[in-house]
Scaffold this active site. Structure first.
Site, PDB file in Angstrom:
ATOM      1  N   SER A 144       0.814  -1.224   0.000  1.00 32.32           N
ATOM      2  CA  SER A 144       0.000   0.000   0.000  1.00 32.32           C
ATOM      3  C   SER A 144       0.842   1.265   0.000  1.00 32.32           C
ATOM      4  CB  SER A 144      -0.938   0.015   1.216  1.00 32.32           C
ATOM      5  OG  SER A 144      -0.202   0.079   2.429  1.00 32.32           O
ATOM      6  N   TYR A 157      -2.613   4.038   7.608  1.00 31.94           N
ATOM      7  CA  TYR A 157      -1.970   2.715   7.570  1.00 31.94           C
ATOM      8  C   TYR A 157      -0.794   2.707   6.596  1.00 31.94           C
ATOM      9  CZ  TYR A 157      -1.332  -2.290   6.719  1.00 31.94           C
ATOM     10  OH  TYR A 157      -0.788  -3.540   6.570  1.00 31.94           O
TER      11      TYR A 157
END
Length: 252
Positions: A144, A157
Site C-alpha cells: 500500500s 496505515y
C-alpha cells in the site's frame, strides 16, 4: 542452534514465517496478543516438524511492557536453548485500520502509529542487546506504500508502513557495524485473518481482487513466510536495506 523471534505468529503471515523458519532448523520464540490458542497451534505445528518453539504474550501498543518481554525472551533462551542471545527478529505483528482522511479520529491515528511504527521501533531497540552480531531483522511493510496501490481509506496505515520502509534503511545502516542485516517485505493483499477476517467474511471480493494481480490470485501466507525465512537465512546474507515487494505483481 540459531533462534528467531517472530512477533504476531498466532496466524497468517507471522505463523507462516515462524513455521518456515523452523523448517530450516531454527528455534522460534513467537508472540501473540489476543489469540493464545493460535500461538499454541503454531508451537504444536513446529514441534510436529521436530522443531522447538516457545510462545510469549506481547502487546506492541504497550512499550512500558517491553523490558519485561525482553527478560522473558532471555529466560526462554537460557531455559530452552541454553543461549544468551538470538539471531533473527521478524517484526510482523500488526493490524489494519481504515477511514477516509476526513473521518479519521485521533484515536485511530494514534492506535495505528503506536502499534505499527512506535511499537516495532522500540521493540527492536529493547531487544538489540540480545540480538547476536551477524544476525538479521525483517520488518513487514505493505504494498500500500506504492503509488499503484493507493486505496482510499488507508492513508494512515500506508503512511505508517512507509515510515517502516524508511526505518528499515536506517536500521540497516546503523546496525551494519554489528553485521546485522535489515530488510523489509511488502505483501500485497493476502488471505489472512487481517482486517477483521475480511476475506472469510466477504469471499465474493476475492475473484475481482485476484484479477488485479499479474500472477492471477491473491497471496497466501506461505508466499510471504518463505521469503521472510529466506531473508534471515544464509541465502539472504548479501541483502540489506531493501524493501522487497512480495505481492504477485499487484496492479503491475
Amino acid at each position: 542452534m540459531k533462534v528467531a523471534v517472530v512477533t504476531g505468529a498466532s496466524s497468517g503471515i507471522g505463523q507462516s514465517a515462524a513455521i518456515q523458519i523452523a523448517k530450516r532448523g531454527v528455534g522460534v520464540i513467537l508472540t501473540y496478543s489476543s489469540n493464545e490458542q493460535g500461538a499454541k497451534s503454531t508451537v504444536a505445528h513446529i514441534q510436529q516438524l521436530g522443531g522447538t518453539a516457545v510462545a510469549l504474550p506481547l502487546d506492541l501498543g504497550d512499550t512500558a511492557g517491553f523490558p519485561a518481554f525482553r527478560d522473558a525472551v532471555a529466560d526462554a533462551l537460557r531455559e530452552t536453548w541454553q543461549r544468551e542471545s538470538f539471531d533473527h527478529l521478524v517484526n510482523n505483528a500488526g493490524f489494519a485500520g481504515m477511514a477516509m482522511i476526513e473521518d479519521t479520529s485521533e484515536e485511530l491515528f494514534d492506535k495505528l502509529t503506536s502499534g505499527l511504527f512506535k511499537g516495532p521501533f522500540f521493540l527492536t531497540q529493547t531487544l538489540l542487546p540480545l540480538l547476536a552480531d551477524g544476525g538479521a531483522i525483517v520488518n513487514v511493510t505493505s504494498s500500500s506504500t506504492l503509488p499503484a496501490v493507493t486505496v482510499p481509506g488507508y492513508s494512515v496505515y500506508a503512511s505508517v508502513k512507509g515510515a517502516v520502509v524508511v526505518l528499515t534503511r536506517y536500521m540497516a545502516k546503523e546496525f551494519s557495524a554489528r553485521r546485522i542485516r535489515v530488510n523489509s517485505v511488502a505483501p500485497g493483499a493476502t488471505r489472512t485473518r487481517f482486517a477483521d477476517d475480511a476475506f472469510a467474511r466477504n469471499p465474493e471480493i476475492i475473484p475481482e481482487l485476484a484479477s488485479t494481480f499479474a500472477l492471477g490470485r491473491v497471496g497466501e501466507p506461505d508466499d510471504i513466510g518463505m521469503v521472510i525465512a529466506t531473508l534471515v537465512s544464509e541465502e539472504g546474507r548479501w541483502i540489506t536495506g531493501q524493501d522487497i515487494q512480495v505481492s504477485g505483481g499487484q496492479n503491475l
